[in-house]
Design a protein around this motif. Structure first.
Motif, PDB file in Angstrom:
ATOM      1  N   MET A   1     -18.941  15.220 -55.495  1.00  0.00           N
ATOM      2  CA  MET A   1     -19.846  16.388 -55.915  1.00  0.00           C
ATOM      3  C   MET A   1     -20.757  16.790 -54.729  1.00  0.00           C
ATOM      4  O   MET A   1     -20.925  17.774 -54.544  1.00  0.00           O
ATOM      5  CB  MET A   1     -20.566  15.934 -57.091  1.00  0.00           C
ATOM      6  N   ARG A   2     -21.135  15.636 -54.045  1.00  0.00           N
ATOM      7  CA  ARG A   2     -22.210  15.772 -52.949  1.00  0.00           C
ATOM      8  C   ARG A   2     -21.502  16.529 -51.773  1.00  0.00           C
ATOM      9  O   ARG A   2     -22.256  17.303 -51.283  1.00  0.00           O
ATOM     10  CB  ARG A   2     -22.912  14.270 -52.567  1.00  0.00           C
ATOM     11  N   LYS A   3     -20.191  16.151 -51.476  1.00  0.00           N
ATOM     12  CA  LYS A   3     -19.714  16.890 -50.495  1.00  0.00           C
ATOM     13  C   LYS A   3     -19.413  18.547 -50.736  1.00  0.00           C
ATOM     14  O   LYS A   3     -19.376  19.270 -49.927  1.00  0.00           O
ATOM     15  CB  LYS A   3     -18.124  16.120 -50.306  1.00  0.00           C
ATOM     16  N   VAL A   4     -19.127  18.818 -51.916  1.00  0.00           N
ATOM     17  CA  VAL A   4     -18.894  20.241 -52.579  1.00  0.00           C
ATOM     18  C   VAL A   4     -20.180  20.901 -52.252  1.00  0.00           C
ATOM     19  O   VAL A   4     -20.189  21.999 -51.821  1.00  0.00           O
ATOM     20  CB  VAL A   4     -18.525  19.990 -53.972  1.00  0.00           C
ATOM     21  N   LEU A   5     -21.156  20.290 -52.617  1.00  0.00           N
ATOM     22  CA  LEU A   5     -22.658  20.882 -52.457  1.00  0.00           C
ATOM     23  C   LEU A   5     -22.771  20.876 -50.983  1.00  0.00           C
ATOM     24  O   LEU A   5     -23.456  22.209 -50.547  1.00  0.00           O
ATOM     25  CB  LEU A   5     -23.737  19.846 -53.399  1.00  0.00           C
ATOM     26  N   LYS A   6     -22.626  20.196 -50.311  1.00  0.00           N
ATOM     27  CA  LYS A   6     -22.861  20.424 -48.709  1.00  0.00           C
ATOM     28  C   LYS A   6     -22.097  21.522 -48.323  1.00  0.00           C
ATOM     29  O   LYS A   6     -22.628  22.285 -47.535  1.00  0.00           O
ATOM     30  CB  LYS A   6     -22.552  19.159 -48.230  1.00  0.00           C
ATOM     31  N   VAL A   7     -20.750  21.605 -48.640  1.00  0.00           N
ATOM     32  CA  VAL A   7     -19.978  22.527 -48.171  1.00  0.00           C
ATOM     33  C   VAL A   7     -20.412  24.005 -48.744  1.00  0.00           C
ATOM     34  O   VAL A   7     -20.521  24.954 -47.851  1.00  0.00           O
ATOM     35  CB  VAL A   7     -18.579  22.534 -48.738  1.00  0.00           C
ATOM     36  N   LEU A   8     -20.926  23.965 -49.961  1.00  0.00           N
ATOM     37  CA  LEU A   8     -21.369  25.442 -50.356  1.00  0.00           C
ATOM     38  C   LEU A   8     -22.698  25.630 -49.652  1.00  0.00           C
ATOM     39  O   LEU A   8     -22.974  26.640 -49.197  1.00  0.00           O
ATOM     40  CB  LEU A   8     -21.909  25.132 -51.900  1.00  0.00           C
ATOM     41  N   VAL A   9     -23.578  24.679 -49.607  1.00  0.00           N
ATOM     42  CA  VAL A   9     -24.976  24.849 -48.565  1.00  0.00           C
ATOM     43  C   VAL A   9     -24.635  25.353 -47.251  1.00  0.00           C
ATOM     44  O   VAL A   9     -25.411  26.436 -46.885  1.00  0.00           O
ATOM     45  CB  VAL A   9     -25.829  23.816 -48.833  1.00  0.00           C
ATOM     46  N   SER A  10     -23.756  24.638 -46.680  1.00  0.00           N
ATOM     47  CA  SER A  10     -23.487  25.004 -45.219  1.00  0.00           C
ATOM     48  C   SER A  10     -22.848  26.554 -45.033  1.00  0.00           C
ATOM     49  O   SER A  10     -22.872  27.140 -44.035  1.00  0.00           O
ATOM     50  CB  SER A  10     -22.813  23.964 -44.337  1.00  0.00           C
ATOM     51  N   ASN A  11     -22.337  26.921 -46.282  1.00  0.00           N
ATOM     52  CA  ASN A  11     -21.485  28.261 -46.202  1.00  0.00           C
ATOM     53  C   ASN A  11     -22.306  29.305 -46.933  1.00  0.00           C
ATOM     54  O   ASN A  11     -21.821  30.283 -47.522  1.00  0.00           O
ATOM     55  CB  ASN A  11     -20.178  28.161 -46.632  1.00  0.00           C
ATOM     56  N   ARG A  12     -23.351  29.115 -47.491  1.00  0.00           N
ATOM     57  CA  ARG A  12     -24.240  29.838 -48.258  1.00  0.00           C
ATOM     58  C   ARG A  12     -24.387  31.320 -47.713  1.00  0.00           C
ATOM     59  O   ARG A  12     -24.025  32.358 -48.619  1.00  0.00           O
ATOM     60  CB  ARG A  12     -25.626  29.316 -48.511  1.00  0.00           C
ATOM     61  N   MET A  13     -24.622  31.671 -46.646  1.00  0.00           N
ATOM     62  CA  MET A  13     -24.607  32.899 -45.843  1.00  0.00           C
ATOM     63  C   MET A  13     -23.323  33.746 -46.007  1.00  0.00           C
ATOM     64  O   MET A  13     -23.305  34.943 -46.401  1.00  0.00           O
ATOM     65  CB  MET A  13     -24.933  33.062 -44.561  1.00  0.00           C
ATOM     66  N   ILE A  14     -22.166  33.064 -46.150  1.00  0.00           N
ATOM     67  CA  ILE A  14     -20.858  33.774 -46.187  1.00  0.00           C
ATOM     68  C   ILE A  14     -20.795  34.070 -47.591  1.00  0.00           C
ATOM     69  O   ILE A  14     -20.157  35.005 -47.925  1.00  0.00           O
ATOM     70  CB  ILE A  14     -19.833  32.725 -45.791  1.00  0.00           C
ATOM     71  N   ILE A  15     -21.104  33.152 -48.495  1.00  0.00           N
ATOM     72  CA  ILE A  15     -20.901  33.007 -50.039  1.00  0.00           C
ATOM     73  C   ILE A  15     -22.053  34.255 -50.408  1.00  0.00           C
ATOM     74  O   ILE A  15     -21.419  35.322 -51.184  1.00  0.00           O
ATOM     75  CB  ILE A  15     -21.307  31.978 -50.847  1.00  0.00           C
ATOM     76  N   LEU A  16     -23.139  34.333 -49.956  1.00  0.00           N
ATOM     77  CA  LEU A  16     -24.115  35.453 -50.232  1.00  0.00           C
ATOM     78  C   LEU A  16     -23.476  36.884 -49.720  1.00  0.00           C
ATOM     79  O   LEU A  16     -23.795  37.811 -50.327  1.00  0.00           O
ATOM     80  CB  LEU A  16     -25.526  35.198 -49.408  1.00  0.00           C
ATOM     81  N   SER A  17     -22.924  37.025 -48.264  1.00  0.00           N
ATOM     82  CA  SER A  17     -22.374  38.068 -47.855  1.00  0.00           C
ATOM     83  C   SER A  17     -21.435  38.593 -48.842  1.00  0.00           C
ATOM     84  O   SER A  17     -21.396  40.061 -49.126  1.00  0.00           O
ATOM     85  CB  SER A  17     -21.937  37.892 -46.535  1.00  0.00           C
ATOM     86  N   VAL A  18     -20.376  37.618 -49.280  1.00  0.00           N
ATOM     87  CA  VAL A  18     -19.318  38.224 -50.081  1.00  0.00           C
ATOM     88  C   VAL A  18     -19.767  38.562 -51.350  1.00  0.00           C
ATOM     89  O   VAL A  18     -19.375  39.767 -51.799  1.00  0.00           O
ATOM     90  CB  VAL A  18     -18.474  37.014 -50.281  1.00  0.00           C
ATOM     91  N   LEU A  19     -20.315  37.810 -52.159  1.00  0.00           N
ATOM     92  CA  LEU A  19     -21.081  38.266 -53.299  1.00  0.00           C
ATOM     93  C   LEU A  19     -21.934  39.576 -53.363  1.00  0.00           C
ATOM     94  O   LEU A  19     -21.789  40.623 -54.271  1.00  0.00           O
ATOM     95  CB  LEU A  19     -21.720  37.109 -54.112  1.00  0.00           C
ATOM     96  N   GLY A  20     -22.721  39.546 -52.175  1.00  0.00           N
ATOM     97  CA  GLY A  20     -23.687  40.754 -52.282  1.00  0.00           C
ATOM     98  C   GLY A  20     -22.971  41.963 -51.938  1.00  0.00           C
ATOM     99  O   GLY A  20     -23.216  42.758 -52.591  1.00  0.00           O
ATOM    100  N   VAL A  21     -22.079  42.015 -50.941  1.00  0.00           N
ATOM    101  CA  VAL A  21     -21.130  43.229 -50.752  1.00  0.00           C
ATOM    102  C   VAL A  21     -20.264  43.406 -52.149  1.00  0.00           C
ATOM    103  O   VAL A  21     -20.356  44.792 -52.506  1.00  0.00           O
ATOM    104  CB  VAL A  21     -20.315  43.001 -49.636  1.00  0.00           C
ATOM    105  N   LEU A  22     -19.850  42.579 -52.649  1.00  0.00           N
ATOM    106  CA  LEU A  22     -19.009  42.830 -54.012  1.00  0.00           C
ATOM    107  C   LEU A  22     -19.945  43.535 -55.238  1.00  0.00           C
ATOM    108  O   LEU A  22     -19.721  44.532 -55.780  1.00  0.00           O
ATOM    109  CB  LEU A  22     -18.313  41.666 -54.587  1.00  0.00           C
ATOM    110  N   LEU A  23     -21.374  43.121 -54.941  1.00  0.00           N
ATOM    111  CA  LEU A  23     -22.216  43.412 -56.116  1.00  0.00           C
ATOM    112  C   LEU A  23     -22.582  44.817 -55.775  1.00  0.00           C
ATOM    113  O   LEU A  23     -22.467  45.864 -56.683  1.00  0.00           O
ATOM    114  CB  LEU A  23     -23.593  42.502 -56.328  1.00  0.00           C
TER     115      LEU A  23
END
Ligand code: SF4
Ligand code: SF4
Length: 165
Positions: A1-23
């Motif tokens: 679970m900790r590894k997943v969280l680390k991956v999410l946090v280190s890719n947060r700007m990509i996630i924000l970019s994708v979700l932000g543009v979709l929204l």
């Protein structure tokens, strides 16, 4: 679970970019009602706290891009603006105290190294008031301003900070 969280946090700007543009496209092209967005932001706030600003919001994406260009003093101003500007930020920031998921410290395993505090922009703004690990200081994760970047949790070398129910 900790590894997943680390991956999410280190890719947060990509996630924000994708979700932000979709929204943004959803609102501008498909005319999704802002009331639905508000309801989704509040629901996310109840479960996760103020995640909307730094993980989903197109305006948050623009602000983060601007902040990365700004000197230190501008960061505070941008956050003040954000506080004034958005009802999702008002409500979900308030929900940080009551959300199902919270940032929790294991005081037994914490080594007092201070790495978590160095990663937190709230501690950087008000170091005499907030700390993730020092006793008797306010916890930044409960504050209105914590947008659940989760840098603190991801940076703890021995997993003493957890983001959990
Ligand atoms: S998630 Fe952690 S590092 Fe990020 S603002 Fe909140 S307390 Fe600070
Ligand atoms: S980074 Fe982890 S071990 Fe270090 S002070 Fe913070 S919670 Fe404690």
């Amino acid at each position: 679970m900790r590894k997943v969280l680390k991956v999410l946090v280190s890719n947060r700007m990509i996630i924000l970019s994708v979700l932000g543009v979709l929204l943004y496209l959803g609102i501008s092209q498909f005319h999704i009602s802002l009331w639905y967005i508000l309801a989704a932001g509040v629901l996310l706030g109840i479960i996760f706290g103020k995640v909307f600003c730094r993980w989903v919001c197109p305006m948050g994406l623009i602000m983060e891009m601007m902040m990365s260009l700004s000197p230190e003093g501008k960061i505070r101003q941008m956050y003040q603006y954000h506080k004034i500007g958005c009802p999702i930020a008002w409500i979900s920031g308030w929900l940080n105290k009551f959300s199902l998921f919270q940032i929790k410290l294991n005081t037994e395993s914490c080594k007092n190294c201070g790495i978590c505090d160095k990663k937190c922009y709230i501690v950087a703004m008000e170091p005499v008031k907030y700390s993730l690990y020092k006793p008797k200081m306010e916890k930044p994760g409960n504050s209105y301003t914590c947008s659940k970047c989760l840098q603190c949790v991801a940076s703890c070398p021995n997993g003493s900070l957890k983001y959990k129910i």
